[in-house]
Design a protein around this motif. Structure first.
Motif, PDB file in Angstrom:
ATOM      1  N   ARG A 220       0.927  -1.223  -0.016  1.00  0.00           N
ATOM      2  CA  ARG A 220       0.205   0.353  -0.071  1.00  0.00           C
ATOM      3  C   ARG A 220       1.067   0.602  -0.439  1.00  0.00           C
ATOM      4  O   ARG A 220       0.529   2.105  -1.059  1.00  0.00           O
ATOM      5  CB  ARG A 220      -1.165  -0.394   1.364  1.00  0.00           C
TER       6      ARG A 220
ATOM      7  N   ARG B 234       0.620   4.558  -3.162  1.00  0.00           N
ATOM      8  CA  ARG B 234       0.549   5.388  -2.144  1.00  0.00           C
ATOM      9  C   ARG B 234       1.811   6.195  -3.185  1.00  0.00           C
ATOM     10  O   ARG B 234       1.649   7.338  -3.025  1.00  0.00           O
ATOM     11  CB  ARG B 234       0.328   5.905  -0.781  1.00  0.00           C
TER      12      ARG B 234
ATOM     13  N   MET C 125      -6.260  -3.254  -3.398  1.00  0.00           N
ATOM     14  CA  MET C 125      -7.367  -1.879  -3.733  1.00  0.00           C
ATOM     15  C   MET C 125      -8.403  -3.240  -4.503  1.00  0.00           C
ATOM     16  O   MET C 125      -7.950  -3.198  -5.335  1.00  0.00           O
ATOM     17  CB  MET C 125      -6.740  -0.353  -4.481  1.00  0.00           C
ATOM     18  N   PRO C 126      -9.127  -1.885  -4.137  1.00  0.00           N
ATOM     19  CA  PRO C 126     -10.573  -1.903  -4.670  1.00  0.00           C
ATOM     20  C   PRO C 126     -10.707  -1.577  -6.203  1.00  0.00           C
ATOM     21  O   PRO C 126      -9.767  -0.652  -6.908  1.00  0.00           O
ATOM     22  CB  PRO C 126     -11.724  -1.412  -3.821  1.00  0.00           C
ATOM     23  N   LYS C 127     -11.138  -3.022  -7.312  1.00  0.00           N
ATOM     24  CA  LYS C 127     -10.726  -2.418  -8.815  1.00  0.00           C
ATOM     25  C   LYS C 127     -11.263  -0.987  -8.918  1.00  0.00           C
ATOM     26  O   LYS C 127     -10.344  -0.093  -9.671  1.00  0.00           O
ATOM     27  CB  LYS C 127     -11.764  -3.236  -9.685  1.00  0.00           C
ATOM     28  N   ASN C 128     -12.359  -0.414  -8.624  1.00  0.00           N
ATOM     29  CA  ASN C 128     -13.110   0.749  -9.185  1.00  0.00           C
ATOM     30  C   ASN C 128     -12.134   1.592  -8.199  1.00  0.00           C
ATOM     31  O   ASN C 128     -12.128   3.127  -9.047  1.00  0.00           O
ATOM     32  CB  ASN C 128     -14.231   0.725  -8.234  1.00  0.00           C
ATOM     33  N   THR C 129     -11.438   1.917  -6.942  1.00  0.00           N
ATOM     34  CA  THR C 129     -10.300   3.183  -7.011  1.00  0.00           C
ATOM     35  C   THR C 129      -9.370   3.097  -7.709  1.00  0.00           C
ATOM     36  O   THR C 129      -9.141   4.052  -7.564  1.00  0.00           O
ATOM     37  CB  THR C 129      -9.905   2.015  -5.428  1.00  0.00           C
ATOM     38  N   ALA C 130      -8.775   2.008  -8.027  1.00  0.00           N
ATOM     39  CA  ALA C 130      -7.623   1.975  -8.651  1.00  0.00           C
ATOM     40  C   ALA C 130      -7.886   2.593 -10.409  1.00  0.00           C
ATOM     41  O   ALA C 130      -7.168   3.794 -10.725  1.00  0.00           O
ATOM     42  CB  ALA C 130      -7.176   0.269  -9.097  1.00  0.00           C
ATOM     43  N   SER C 131      -9.237   2.376 -10.856  1.00  0.00           N
ATOM     44  CA  SER C 131      -9.397   3.011 -11.695  1.00  0.00           C
ATOM     45  C   SER C 131      -9.708   4.184 -11.336  1.00  0.00           C
ATOM     46  O   SER C 131      -9.041   5.350 -12.490  1.00  0.00           O
ATOM     47  CB  SER C 131     -10.933   2.413 -12.170  1.00  0.00           C
ATOM     48  N   ARG C 132     -10.577   4.692 -10.259  1.00  0.00           N
ATOM     49  CA  ARG C 132     -10.510   6.299  -9.857  1.00  0.00           C
ATOM     50  C   ARG C 132      -8.893   6.967  -9.627  1.00  0.00           C
ATOM     51  O   ARG C 132      -8.705   8.074 -10.767  1.00  0.00           O
ATOM     52  CB  ARG C 132     -11.250   6.475  -8.825  1.00  0.00           C
ATOM     53  N   HIS C 133      -7.836   6.489  -9.231  1.00  0.00           N
ATOM     54  CA  HIS C 133      -7.032   7.080  -9.640  1.00  0.00           C
ATOM     55  C   HIS C 133      -6.478   6.870 -10.376  1.00  0.00           C
ATOM     56  O   HIS C 133      -5.444   8.613 -10.657  1.00  0.00           O
ATOM     57  CB  HIS C 133      -5.805   6.445  -8.380  1.00  0.00           C
TER      58      HIS C 133
END
Length: 86
Positions: A25, A29, A67-75
């Motif tokens: 993590r 970051r 990390m969740p998939k959608n969180t990664a996509s958002r980043h």
């Protein structure tokens, strides 16, 4: 504290996994922060280079369950939007 042998082993494994997950993590970051620092400096080439090294780290964190998939996509999407807006 765990009393049975199997519970003690599970506690050891959980601690080892916690440390590994925290390390992964932190790596992700740091990669994201490197992109943001390059964007703040206004150096588009450095930002793109940092982004290209951050994307695999972000994707790896998804495959490892950090990390969740959608969180990664958002980043990835937000970082890419910032770079394109430079």
């Amino acid at each position: 504290m765990a009393n049975s042998l199997s519970a003690r082993k599970r506690a050891r494994q959980a601690e080892r996994n916690r440390r590994h997950n925290a390390s992964q993590r932190s790596h992700v970051r740091s990669a994201i922060k490197n992109v943001l620092r390059a964007i703040e400096k206004g150096d588009k080439a450095a930002a793109e280079a940092a982004y290209k090294s951050a994307v695999p780290a972000i994707d790896r964190s998804v495959s490892q369950g950090i990390m969740p998939k959608n969180t990664a996509s958002r980043h990835k999407s937000r970082l890419n939007t910032h770079i394109r807006g430079m």
